[in-house]
Design a protein around this motif. Structure first.
Motif, PDB file in Angstrom:
ATOM      1  N   GLN A  30     -21.819   7.960  11.107  1.00  0.00           N
ATOM      2  CA  GLN A  30     -21.583   9.085  12.000  1.00  0.00           C
ATOM      3  C   GLN A  30     -21.809  10.361  11.207  1.00  0.00           C
ATOM      4  OE1 GLN A  30     -17.338   7.624  11.605  1.00  0.00           O
ATOM      5  NE2 GLN A  30     -17.028   9.460  12.827  1.00  0.00           N
ATOM      6  N   ASP A  31     -21.827  11.458  11.892  1.00  0.00           N
ATOM      7  CA  ASP A  31     -21.998  12.755  11.253  1.00  0.00           C
ATOM      8  C   ASP A  31     -20.797  13.007  10.341  1.00  0.00           C
ATOM      9  OD1 ASP A  31     -22.280  15.418  10.553  1.00  0.00           O
ATOM     10  OD2 ASP A  31     -22.551  16.125  12.607  1.00  0.00           O
ATOM     11  N   PRO A  32     -21.015  13.279   9.051  1.00  0.00           N
ATOM     12  CA  PRO A  32     -19.898  13.526   8.139  1.00  0.00           C
ATOM     13  C   PRO A  32     -19.016  14.697   8.578  1.00  0.00           C
ATOM     14  CG  PRO A  32     -21.927  13.247   6.908  1.00  0.00           C
ATOM     15  CD  PRO A  32     -22.298  13.295   8.359  1.00  0.00           C
ATOM     16  N   ALA A  33     -19.544  15.602   9.383  1.00  0.00           N
ATOM     17  CA  ALA A  33     -18.737  16.719   9.883  1.00  0.00           C
ATOM     18  C   ALA A  33     -17.592  16.218  10.768  1.00  0.00           C
ATOM     19  CB  ALA A  33     -19.615  17.693  10.659  1.00  0.00           C
ATOM     20  N   GLU A  34     -17.734  15.023  11.336  1.00  0.00           N
ATOM     21  CA  GLU A  34     -16.673  14.451  12.162  1.00  0.00           C
ATOM     22  C   GLU A  34     -15.497  13.972  11.316  1.00  0.00           C
ATOM     23  OE1 GLU A  34     -18.069  11.475  14.941  1.00  0.00           O
ATOM     24  OE2 GLU A  34     -19.903  12.603  15.297  1.00  0.00           O
ATOM     25  N   VAL A  35     -15.753  13.708  10.031  1.00  0.00           N
ATOM     26  CA  VAL A  35     -14.722  13.248   9.110  1.00  0.00           C
ATOM     27  C   VAL A  35     -14.883  14.041   7.808  1.00  0.00           C
ATOM     28  CG1 VAL A  35     -13.592  11.222   8.093  1.00  0.00           C
ATOM     29  CG2 VAL A  35     -15.041  10.950  10.115  1.00  0.00           C
ATOM     30  N   PRO A  36     -14.502  15.323   7.802  1.00  0.00           N
ATOM     31  CA  PRO A  36     -14.739  16.162   6.623  1.00  0.00           C
ATOM     32  C   PRO A  36     -14.056  15.650   5.362  1.00  0.00           C
ATOM     33  CG  PRO A  36     -13.418  17.328   8.269  1.00  0.00           C
ATOM     34  CD  PRO A  36     -13.864  16.038   8.878  1.00  0.00           C
ATOM     35  N   GLU A  37     -12.939  14.956   5.505  1.00  0.00           N
ATOM     36  CA  GLU A  37     -12.259  14.405   4.326  1.00  0.00           C
ATOM     37  C   GLU A  37     -13.126  13.352   3.637  1.00  0.00           C
ATOM     38  OE1 GLU A  37      -9.228  15.639   7.435  1.00  0.00           O
ATOM     39  OE2 GLU A  37     -11.028  14.385   7.445  1.00  0.00           O
ATOM     40  N   TRP A  38     -13.848  12.566   4.435  1.00  0.00           N
ATOM     41  CA  TRP A  38     -14.770  11.585   3.852  1.00  0.00           C
ATOM     42  C   TRP A  38     -15.904  12.317   3.147  1.00  0.00           C
ATOM     43  CZ3 TRP A  38     -19.978  10.758   4.324  1.00  0.00           C
ATOM     44  CH2 TRP A  38     -20.474   9.610   3.700  1.00  0.00           C
ATOM     45  N   GLY A  39     -16.437  13.347   3.786  1.00  0.00           N
ATOM     46  CA  GLY A  39     -17.530  14.106   3.191  1.00  0.00           C
ATOM     47  C   GLY A  39     -17.149  14.680   1.837  1.00  0.00           C
ATOM     48  N   ALA A  40     -15.905  15.162   1.713  1.00  0.00           N
ATOM     49  CA  ALA A  40     -15.443  15.745   0.451  1.00  0.00           C
ATOM     50  C   ALA A  40     -15.387  14.707  -0.662  1.00  0.00           C
ATOM     51  CB  ALA A  40     -14.074  16.395   0.640  1.00  0.00           C
ATOM     52  N   VAL A  41     -14.853  13.525  -0.383  1.00  0.00           N
ATOM     53  CA  VAL A  41     -14.761  12.505  -1.435  1.00  0.00           C
ATOM     54  C   VAL A  41     -16.102  11.824  -1.666  1.00  0.00           C
ATOM     55  CG1 VAL A  41     -12.293  12.119  -1.153  1.00  0.00           C
ATOM     56  CG2 VAL A  41     -13.900  10.688   0.116  1.00  0.00           C
ATOM     57  N   ALA A  42     -16.932  11.727  -0.650  1.00  0.00           N
ATOM     58  CA  ALA A  42     -18.239  11.092  -0.808  1.00  0.00           C
ATOM     59  C   ALA A  42     -19.143  11.938  -1.698  1.00  0.00           C
ATOM     60  CB  ALA A  42     -18.891  10.855   0.543  1.00  0.00           C
ATOM     61  N   GLU A  43     -19.037  13.259  -1.610  1.00  0.00           N
ATOM     62  CA  GLU A  43     -19.846  14.144  -2.447  1.00  0.00           C
ATOM     63  C   GLU A  43     -19.543  13.909  -3.922  1.00  0.00           C
ATOM     64  OE1 GLU A  43     -22.390  16.258  -1.725  1.00  0.00           O
ATOM     65  OE2 GLU A  43     -22.253  15.424   0.287  1.00  0.00           O
ATOM     66  N   ASP A  86     -16.639  -9.514  15.932  1.00  0.00           N
ATOM     67  CA  ASP A  86     -17.275  -9.449  14.620  1.00  0.00           C
ATOM     68  C   ASP A  86     -16.940  -8.180  13.831  1.00  0.00           C
ATOM     69  OD1 ASP A  86     -18.699  -7.951  16.453  1.00  0.00           O
ATOM     70  OD2 ASP A  86     -20.672  -8.750  15.909  1.00  0.00           O
ATOM     71  N   VAL A  87     -15.922  -7.433  14.261  1.00  0.00           N
ATOM     72  CA  VAL A  87     -15.486  -6.246  13.520  1.00  0.00           C
ATOM     73  C   VAL A  87     -13.971  -6.265  13.329  1.00  0.00           C
ATOM     74  CG1 VAL A  87     -17.385  -4.767  14.313  1.00  0.00           C
ATOM     75  CG2 VAL A  87     -15.213  -4.755  15.538  1.00  0.00           C
ATOM     76  N   VAL A  88     -13.530  -5.482  12.346  1.00  0.00           N
ATOM     77  CA  VAL A  88     -12.104  -5.242  12.124  1.00  0.00           C
ATOM     78  C   VAL A  88     -11.896  -3.739  12.097  1.00  0.00           C
ATOM     79  CG1 VAL A  88     -11.692  -7.368  10.821  1.00  0.00           C
ATOM     80  CG2 VAL A  88     -12.329  -5.288   9.608  1.00  0.00           C
ATOM     81  N   HIS A  89     -10.684  -3.323  12.378  1.00  0.00           N
ATOM     82  CA  HIS A  89     -10.362  -1.910  12.193  1.00  0.00           C
ATOM     83  C   HIS A  89      -9.033  -1.814  11.453  1.00  0.00           C
ATOM     84  CE1 HIS A  89      -8.480  -2.714  16.165  1.00  0.00           C
ATOM     85  NE2 HIS A  89      -7.549  -1.874  15.756  1.00  0.00           N
ATOM     86  N   ARG A  90      -8.979  -0.866  10.537  1.00  0.00           N
ATOM     87  CA  ARG A  90      -7.796  -0.641   9.726  1.00  0.00           C
ATOM     88  C   ARG A  90      -7.475   0.845   9.712  1.00  0.00           C
ATOM     89  NH1 ARG A  90      -7.694  -5.331  10.418  1.00  0.00           N
ATOM     90  NH2 ARG A  90      -7.692  -6.989   8.880  1.00  0.00           N
ATOM     91  N   PRO A  91      -6.185   1.206   9.761  1.00  0.00           N
ATOM     92  CA  PRO A  91      -5.818   2.620   9.680  1.00  0.00           C
ATOM     93  C   PRO A  91      -6.341   3.260   8.391  1.00  0.00           C
ATOM     94  CG  PRO A  91      -3.939   1.289  10.343  1.00  0.00           C
ATOM     95  CD  PRO A  91      -5.030   0.336   9.938  1.00  0.00           C
ATOM     96  N   VAL A  92      -6.760   4.520   8.510  1.00  0.00           N
ATOM     97  CA  VAL A  92      -7.271   5.268   7.359  1.00  0.00           C
ATOM     98  C   VAL A  92      -6.285   6.393   7.052  1.00  0.00           C
ATOM     99  CG1 VAL A  92      -9.156   6.677   6.466  1.00  0.00           C
ATOM    100  CG2 VAL A  92      -9.654   4.810   8.027  1.00  0.00           C
ATOM    101  N   THR A  93      -5.837   6.440   5.794  1.00  0.00           N
ATOM    102  CA  THR A  93      -4.984   7.541   5.357  1.00  0.00           C
ATOM    103  C   THR A  93      -5.856   8.591   4.683  1.00  0.00           C
ATOM    104  OG1 THR A  93      -4.536   6.441   3.242  1.00  0.00           O
ATOM    105  CG2 THR A  93      -2.974   6.045   5.043  1.00  0.00           C
ATOM    106  N   GLY A  94      -5.328   9.795   4.596  1.00  0.00           N
ATOM    107  CA  GLY A  94      -6.072  10.863   3.940  1.00  0.00           C
ATOM    108  C   GLY A  94      -7.030  11.610   4.846  1.00  0.00           C
ATOM    109  N   VAL A  95      -6.997  11.313   6.142  1.00  0.00           N
ATOM    110  CA  VAL A  95      -7.817  12.045   7.106  1.00  0.00           C
ATOM    111  C   VAL A  95      -6.899  12.608   8.185  1.00  0.00           C
ATOM    112  CG1 VAL A  95      -9.917  10.691   6.726  1.00  0.00           C
ATOM    113  CG2 VAL A  95      -8.348  10.006   8.506  1.00  0.00           C
ATOM    114  N   THR A  96      -7.358  13.662   8.818  1.00  0.00           N
ATOM    115  CA  THR A  96      -6.597  14.294   9.884  1.00  0.00           C
ATOM    116  C   THR A  96      -6.465  13.344  11.061  1.00  0.00           C
ATOM    117  OG1 THR A  96      -7.536  16.399   9.209  1.00  0.00           O
ATOM    118  CG2 THR A  96      -6.493  16.332  11.366  1.00  0.00           C
ATOM    119  N   GLU A  97      -5.272  13.339  11.678  1.00  0.00           N
ATOM    120  CA  GLU A  97      -5.093  12.500  12.861  1.00  0.00           C
ATOM    121  C   GLU A  97      -6.080  12.898  13.939  1.00  0.00           C
ATOM    122  OE1 GLU A  97      -1.359  11.831  14.661  1.00  0.00           O
ATOM    123  OE2 GLU A  97      -0.499  10.984  12.844  1.00  0.00           O
TER     124      GLU A  97
END
Length: 169
Positions: A30-43, A86-97
């Motif tokens: 997805q667009d990293p702008a949708e999850v800016p916290e991921w974008g920050a750590v991915a950089e 064929d998928v799982v989902h797990r809660p993600v911490t460190g991102v905005t609700e």
């Protein structure tokens, strides 16, 4: 609650919850702008290169995640809506609700819309409004003491105005 959706054999399946820093090396579908916290750590983990991801609906991104091509971070309600075997989902911490909003037309008194409103507000068949519907000519059931139900409010106050009414989560 934001969750990460991944193929069921993905390493995130072994955990109860995942921190966004643990997803830094993952290919985000997805667009990293949708999850800016991921974008920050991915950089920090990547050298700034990232394969472009075409715009996809939530259903499409879950389908691609099921193939093992990456992960997507969605609100839990959306992940549940598009859940697959064929998928799982797990809660993600460190991102905005996540924020999920629902809207419906004020003047649409279709019984299905009224049922939808009840579900959104947490009512069940056992709730006081779970009985008869307006179309059957009977009362819809009593609201909690001191609080008129929606039908009473419309009757007492007239129209609630044009547009939509809704509830954000």
């Amino acid at each position: 609650v934001p969750v990460v959706v991944a193929a069921k054999d993905h390493p995130v399946a072994a955990f109860e919850e995942v921190d966004v820093t643990d997803l830094a090396a993952e290919h985000l579908l997805q667009d990293p702008a949708e999850v800016p916290e991921w974008g920050a750590v991915a950089e920090e983990v990547r050298d700034g290169t990232r394969a472009e991801v075409p715009p996809m609906s939530a259903a499409q991104s879950v389908e691609v995640a099921a193939s093992g091509a990456g992960v997507v971070i969605l609100p839990m309600s959306v992940a549940r809506l598009h859940h697959r075997k064929d998928v799982v989902h797990r809660p993600v911490t460190g991102v905005t609700e996540s924020q999920v909003g629902l809207a419906w037309l004020v003047n649409n008194e279709d019984p299905r819309v009224e049922t939808f409103i009840g579900i959104v507000r947490g009512r069940t068949e056992r709730s006081t409004r779970g009985g008869s519907t307006r179309g059957e000519g009977g009362a819809q059931g009593a609201a909690p003491q001191g609080e008129p139900d929606d039908a009473d409010r419309r009757t007492q106050t007239g129209s609630r105005g044009a547009g939509a009414r809704g509830r954000g989560n």
